[in-house]
Design a protein around this motif. Structure first.
Motif, PDB file in Angstrom:
ATOM      1  N   HIS A 283       0.831  -1.206   0.000  1.00 35.87           N
ATOM      2  CA  HIS A 283       0.000   0.000   0.000  1.00 35.87           C
ATOM      3  C   HIS A 283       0.867   1.259   0.000  1.00 35.87           C
ATOM      4  CE1 HIS A 283      -3.561  -2.441   0.798  1.00 35.87           C
ATOM      5  NE2 HIS A 283      -4.282  -1.353   0.605  1.00 35.87           N
TER       6      HIS A 283
ATOM      7  N   ILE B 224      -9.430   5.520   3.726  1.00 32.98           N
ATOM      8  CA  ILE B 224      -9.731   5.184   2.340  1.00 32.98           C
ATOM      9  C   ILE B 224      -8.439   5.217   1.535  1.00 32.98           C
ATOM     10  CG2 ILE B 224     -11.050   5.863   0.298  1.00 32.98           C
ATOM     11  CD1 ILE B 224     -12.996   7.312   2.212  1.00 32.98           C
ATOM     12  N   ASP B 225      -8.192   4.166   0.756  1.00 28.06           N
ATOM     13  CA  ASP B 225      -6.963   4.114  -0.042  1.00 28.06           C
ATOM     14  C   ASP B 225      -6.891   5.273  -1.027  1.00 28.06           C
ATOM     15  OD1 ASP B 225      -6.084   1.841   1.222  1.00 28.06           O
ATOM     16  OD2 ASP B 225      -6.841   0.468  -0.297  1.00 28.06           O
TER      17      ASP B 225
ATOM     18  N   GLU C 251      -9.990   1.108  -3.836  1.00 33.08           N
ATOM     19  CA  GLU C 251      -9.651   0.146  -2.782  1.00 33.08           C
ATOM     20  C   GLU C 251      -8.625  -0.847  -3.305  1.00 33.08           C
ATOM     21  OE1 GLU C 251      -9.727  -2.023   0.845  1.00 33.08           O
ATOM     22  OE2 GLU C 251     -10.094   0.051   0.260  1.00 33.08           O
ATOM     23  N   HIS C 252      -7.408  -0.782  -2.746  1.00 35.03           N
ATOM     24  CA  HIS C 252      -6.345  -1.709  -3.122  1.00 35.03           C
ATOM     25  C   HIS C 252      -6.393  -2.948  -2.219  1.00 35.03           C
ATOM     26  CE1 HIS C 252      -4.572   1.330  -5.627  1.00 35.03           C
ATOM     27  NE2 HIS C 252      -4.279   2.129  -4.616  1.00 35.03           N
ATOM     28  N   LYS C 253      -6.118  -4.107  -2.800  1.00 34.66           N
ATOM     29  CA  LYS C 253      -6.025  -5.338  -2.032  1.00 34.66           C
ATOM     30  C   LYS C 253      -4.874  -6.186  -2.561  1.00 34.66           C
ATOM     31  CE  LYS C 253      -9.624  -5.059   0.759  1.00 34.66           C
ATOM     32  NZ  LYS C 253      -9.476  -4.956   2.229  1.00 34.66           N
TER      33      LYS C 253
ATOM     34  N   GLN D  42     -17.182  -3.312   3.649  1.00 32.49           N
ATOM     35  CA  GLN D  42     -16.085  -2.337   3.699  1.00 32.49           C
ATOM     36  C   GLN D  42     -16.242  -1.296   2.586  1.00 32.49           C
ATOM     37  OE1 GLN D  42     -12.067  -3.789   2.912  1.00 32.49           O
ATOM     38  NE2 GLN D  42     -11.231  -2.300   4.345  1.00 32.49           N
ATOM     39  N   ILE D  43     -16.636  -1.756   1.415  1.00 32.49           N
ATOM     40  CA  ILE D  43     -16.846  -0.830   0.307  1.00 32.49           C
ATOM     41  C   ILE D  43     -17.935   0.180   0.654  1.00 32.49           C
ATOM     42  CG2 ILE D  43     -17.686  -0.661  -2.074  1.00 32.49           C
ATOM     43  CD1 ILE D  43     -16.255  -3.276  -2.656  1.00 32.49           C
TER      44      ILE D  43
ATOM     45  N   TYR E 115     -16.632   2.825   3.106  1.00 27.06           N
ATOM     46  CA  TYR E 115     -15.771   3.837   2.505  1.00 27.06           C
ATOM     47  C   TYR E 115     -16.547   4.771   1.574  1.00 27.06           C
ATOM     48  CZ  TYR E 115     -11.780   1.216   4.337  1.00 27.06           C
ATOM     49  OH  TYR E 115     -10.882   0.606   5.162  1.00 27.06           O
TER      50      TYR E 115
ATOM     51  N   ALA F 284     -17.174   1.869  -6.141  1.00 29.56           N
ATOM     52  CA  ALA F 284     -15.761   1.699  -5.831  1.00 29.56           C
ATOM     53  C   ALA F 284     -15.053   1.002  -6.977  1.00 29.56           C
ATOM     54  CB  ALA F 284     -15.590   0.892  -4.549  1.00 29.56           C
TER      55      ALA F 284
ATOM     56  N   TYR G 191     -12.418  -1.651  -7.287  1.00 27.10           N
ATOM     57  CA  TYR G 191     -11.724  -2.679  -6.507  1.00 27.10           C
ATOM     58  C   TYR G 191     -10.483  -3.072  -7.291  1.00 27.10           C
ATOM     59  CZ  TYR G 191     -12.107  -5.918  -2.566  1.00 27.10           C
ATOM     60  OH  TYR G 191     -11.929  -6.585  -1.372  1.00 27.10           O
TER      61      TYR G 191
END
Length: 342
Positions: free
Chosen positions: A46, A129-130, A143-145, A166-167, A170, A184, A186
């Protein structure tokens, strides 16, 4: 005035999964002294992506990741530490290459929030929030994963993502901060399943080293170094560990051959009614946590996931009081949400 409690997505999920785990992690603030590998990779990754998106400079992103691996902990093998560092750096470099022609415009990165939970006198909804991005005229939460499971278009992951609270958390927070988000993006990076391998040990002339059962080098009758192994004679090629740089090259080549295996982006929409239902659920969970505190109802939920729980070895003991000292291998955090200040 008493400080307001924070309810993050992680805290909410922990409470729903197991009240005993929630008590250890968030009421007592206990954490393992050593950070799990998956969390280290996610954090470093991240940081690398955030730096890349803020600066547009992959070199700066590589420096940022390297800083995360400046000191190898005593309990981790130095070679494994270097391989992990190169893995994260290569995934970030591959990400930069994969999406270099993307039409995603980054509007903001790493946005912490703490909003008063509607109709709650003691709880705030909190998180980080990313990013916020824009595609054409659509403003989206980014949203980074970093995941260790399949991210293919038909993977089970995407069924879960469509319902992921989670989405909703945010998006709801972003809208309260003035971003007219309708969904979002993803943005998923898959961790590699290939691994470093043993490679041939070469001499200064670039020739293989063939050794016999005693470890001595084998030569042909003409005095030249033998270049082929022989099972019959017990001759084998001397091997060595792949260097971190060689591992990076191997991983980067695999990324180049199948980028869709490592990187996927999927837009996930949310209706206003979805967000309203999400806010209502958050209020109910916050109320349940408050009730559990008052009644000391921190009961266990035992299932197959217990083997992965940091507190699995403590569950057979009596529930400790709030003034209990953390056992060996654990520390007590003053801030139970350290991820919000990173």
């Amino acid at each position: 005035m008493k400080a307001r409690s924070k309810l993050t997505h992680s805290r909410k999920q922990t409470f729903l999964r197991c009240r005993r785990q929630h008590y250890y992690a968030y009421e007592l603030g206990w954490r393992r002294e050593s950070t799990p590998k998956a969390l280290r990779i996610g954090t470093a990754g991240h940081i690398g992506l955030e730096t890349l998106q803020m600066t547009g400079d992959i070199a700066q992103a590589m420096i940022a990741v390297r800083r995360c691996y400046e000191e190898c902990p005593d309990h981790i093998d130095d070679y494994e530490w270097q391989i992990e560092r190169e893995t994260v750096m290569t995934l970030v470099a591959g990400y930069d290459w994969r999406w270099s022609e993307s039409d995603v415009e980054i509007l903001a990165t790493e946005l912490p929030f703490a909003h008063r939970l509607p109709r709650s006198r003691t709880w705030d909804v909190a998180g980080k929030i990313d990013g916020i991005c824009k595609i054409d005229d659509r403003v989206l939460v980014l949203e980074h994963k970093f995941l260790g499971e399949s991210i293919a278009s038909d993977a089970d992951l995407w069924d879960r993502v469509r319902l992921d609270s989670q989405i909703s958390t945010y998006i709801s927070a972003a809208r309260r901060d003035g971003y007219d988000c309708s969904g979002a993006l993803y943005d998923v990076i898959r961790k590699p399943t290939i691994r470093p391998v043993l490679v041939d040990f070469l001499d200064d002339d670039g020739k293989k080293i063939i050794i016999d059962g005693t470890g001595a080098r084998v030569f042909d009758p003409d005095g030249q170094p033998r270049q082929t192994a022989s099972k019959k004679c017990g001759y084998v090629v001397k091997k060595r560990l792949m260097t971190p740089a060689e591992w990076s090259d191997k991983l980067l080549a695999d990324i180049g051959q199948r980028p869709e295996y490592y990187y996927q982006r999927v837009e996930v929409p949310r209706l206003l009614s979805d967000l309203a239902n999400h806010d209502s659920e958050f209020r109910r969970v916050a109320s349940d946590i408050s009730a559990a505190r008052k009644s000391n109802s921190h009961y266990r939920h035992v299932d197959r996931h217990c083997s992965h729980c940091a507190f699995s070895g403590l569950c057979e003991q009596d529930l400790p009081g709030t003034d209990a000292l953390p056992p060996e291998g654990f520390i007590a955090l003053e801030d139970v949400h350290p991820e919000l200040s990173l």
